[in-house]
Design a protein around this motif. Structure first.
Motif, PDB file in Angstrom:
ATOM      1  N   UNK A 131       8.825  21.822  22.852  1.00 22.00           N
ATOM      2  CA  UNK A 131       9.684  21.183  23.856  1.00 22.00           C
ATOM      3  C   UNK A 131       9.843  19.686  23.691  1.00 22.00           C
ATOM      4  N   UNK A 132       9.039  19.050  22.822  1.00 19.27           N
ATOM      5  CA  UNK A 132       9.104  17.589  22.761  1.00 19.27           C
ATOM      6  C   UNK A 132      10.429  17.087  22.173  1.00 19.27           C
ATOM      7  N   UNK A 133      10.913  17.752  21.124  1.00 16.07           N
ATOM      8  CA  UNK A 133      12.185  17.299  20.532  1.00 16.07           C
ATOM      9  C   UNK A 133      13.316  17.409  21.560  1.00 16.07           C
ATOM     10  N   UNK A 134      13.274  18.494  22.343  1.00 18.53           N
ATOM     11  CA  UNK A 134      14.314  18.671  23.374  1.00 18.53           C
ATOM     12  C   UNK A 134      14.208  17.569  24.424  1.00 18.53           C
ATOM     13  N   UNK A 135      12.951  17.214  24.798  1.00 21.10           N
ATOM     14  CA  UNK A 135      12.770  16.151  25.800  1.00 21.10           C
ATOM     15  C   UNK A 135      13.270  14.810  25.254  1.00 21.10           C
ATOM     16  N   UNK A 136      13.009  14.565  23.970  1.00 18.53           N
ATOM     17  CA  UNK A 136      13.452  13.297  23.374  1.00 18.53           C
ATOM     18  C   UNK A 136      14.978  13.224  23.412  1.00 18.53           C
ATOM     19  N   UNK A 137      15.626  14.342  23.097  1.00 15.92           N
ATOM     20  CA  UNK A 137      17.104  14.356  23.152  1.00 15.92           C
ATOM     21  C   UNK A 137      17.566  14.191  24.599  1.00 15.92           C
ATOM     22  N   UNK A 138      16.911  14.913  25.499  1.00 15.54           N
ATOM     23  CA  UNK A 138      17.299  14.887  26.921  1.00 15.54           C
ATOM     24  C   UNK A 138      17.123  13.486  27.520  1.00 15.54           C
TER      25      UNK A 138
END
Ligand SMILES: C[S@@+](CC[C@H](N)C(=O)[O-])C[C@H]1O[C@@H](n2cnc3c(N)ncnc32)[C@H](O)[C@@H]1O
Length: 377
Positions: A130-137
């Motif tokens: 989930x970290x890559x998604x959070x960075x994008x978000x």
């Protein structure tokens, strides 16, 4: 610029405070301590920290560039030269070099044998669910934080309030209208694993028979519950559109299969009964105190005597604030316009008000991921 006058506090601590302010405001004092060995290092250390606070946004945008350009993923298979990376990103070599050097400075990658490689931190950024998604978000949060003072002054129409549709629905009493629940559900599901693991490492569910996960999204928390406690019966309650998303998970994995899905709104409908544990995973911090109180009193009514409530979400450190909760999550929830990060004492006050007793904080090992409170009816 406003002129701030020192106050008239004549107590010993007041005078000491004023002395400190005068001393560290003085350029002559700074010139002097630069020559004093140990103090010089302390002041330089604090100078470095001031620099980091000032430049934090730039650091996170460097991280964002690495993610958006897929550089971290590209380095997974091995070291790459500057020209290979420039070809890969389709960005001129000198600009690619700027990005790579900045990423080296942040220790996300390193340079060796004429190539760039992933550092341990770099590998973890790709690996943490989930970290890559959070960075994008985060780009959405940063659009709102373009003007943090507007957010502090209560700006209503924010990017994040539009991303989380139920926020708007609460404000306009729209109930659960059709929304972008698929989008936010996916973000929640990918980031849920760490939260679920940290929660279940911190609080044991041994002895519970029947759990209701309120605002449980697409079932990622109950998935982890089933992996560890296959005998606990599980139900999930969420808005109808989210329940439709959760339905799609059912056939994907045996740990999702037996979850009983219940569609409804915890602000409008009676909660189902018959559970010895009700969990609220990252739910309360979406809401202001009056809504949180409403949700908690519905939970209280739904629980049997001796039934337990489990709250897990980022919490404020109160008088000992933490960077993850009191900076990141507090500003995130404020930009949502309805949210609020609470300390243990703030949670406890609302829980006691609605009737709960034995409110207990459970200390885990990674409070920057989540923190856990339980309470009993
Ligand atoms: C921040 S998400 C957390 C989801 C999940 N518990 C997790 O940690 O991944 C908040 C959840 O509360 C749900 N929710 C918001 N308002 C709700 C309402 N009125 N009734 C039921 N669920 C609601 C949302 O749909 C969403 O799934």
């Amino acid at each position: 610029m406003k002129t701030v006058l020192l106050n008239n506090d004549r107590s010993l601590s007041g005078r000491f405070y004023q002395f400190k302010v005068r001393l560290f405001s003085s350029l002559r004092f700074h010139q002097f301590i630069r020559k004093v060995p140990i103090i010089k290092y302390l002041i330089n250390y604090e100078g470095g920290r001031i620099y980091d606070v000032m430049a934090g946004f730039v650091y996170s945008q460097i991280l964002h560039s690495l993610v958006e350009l897929d550089i971290l993923q590209y380095l997974k298979s091995g070291g790459r030269s500057l020209s290979e990376l420039s070809n890969f990103t389709k960005i001129e070599e000198d600009k690619t070099l700027t990005l790579l050097r900045s990423a080296c400075a942040l220790k996300l990658i390193y340079f060796k044998n004429n190539s760039y490689w992933l550092s341990r931190m770099g590998v973890q950024i790709i690996a943490i669910p989930g970290l890559l998604e959070m960075i994008r978000h985060n780009q959405l949060l940063y659009k709102d934080l373009d003007s943090p003072v507007s957010i502090l002054k209560g700006k209503e129409n924010t990017y994040l309030s539009n991303f989380w549709p139920y926020v708007k629905n609460i404000k306009s009493n729209l109930g659960s209208k059709k929304d972008n629940s698929a989008q936010y559900s996916k973000l929640m599901q990918t980031s849920q694993r760490l939260v679920a693991e940290e929660t279940l490492d911190t609080f044991s569910l041994t002895g519970f028979k029947n759990i209701l996960d309120l605002g449980g999204g697409t079932g990622a928390f109950l998935y982890e519950v089933n992996r560890r406690y296959p005998d606990i019966e599980r139900s999930l309650f969420d808005l109808p559109d989210v329940i439709n998303e959760a339905e799609k998970n059912k056939s994907s994995n045996k740990h999702f299969a037996n979850i009983r899905l219940i569609a409804g709104s915890f602000l409008e409908d009676d909660l189902p009964k018959g559970f010895d544990l009700i969990s609220l995973v990252r739910v309360l911090y979406d809401h202001q105190d009056d809504t949180a109180e409403k949700i908690l009193s519905c939970v209280y009514k739904a629980l049997p005597n001796d039934g337990k409530l489990l709250i897990t979400e980022p919490m404020s450190g109160g008088i000992n604030p933490s960077k993850s909760s009191d900076c990141y999550f507090s500003f995130y929830t404020m930009a949502m316009t309805t949210g609020k990060v609470r300390s243990f004492d703030e949670h406890k006050a609302i829980l006691k008000k609605v009737g709960f007793s034995r409110v207990k904080k459970h200390v885990g090992s990674a409070s920057f991921i989540t923190q856990v409170i339980t309470a009993e009816k």
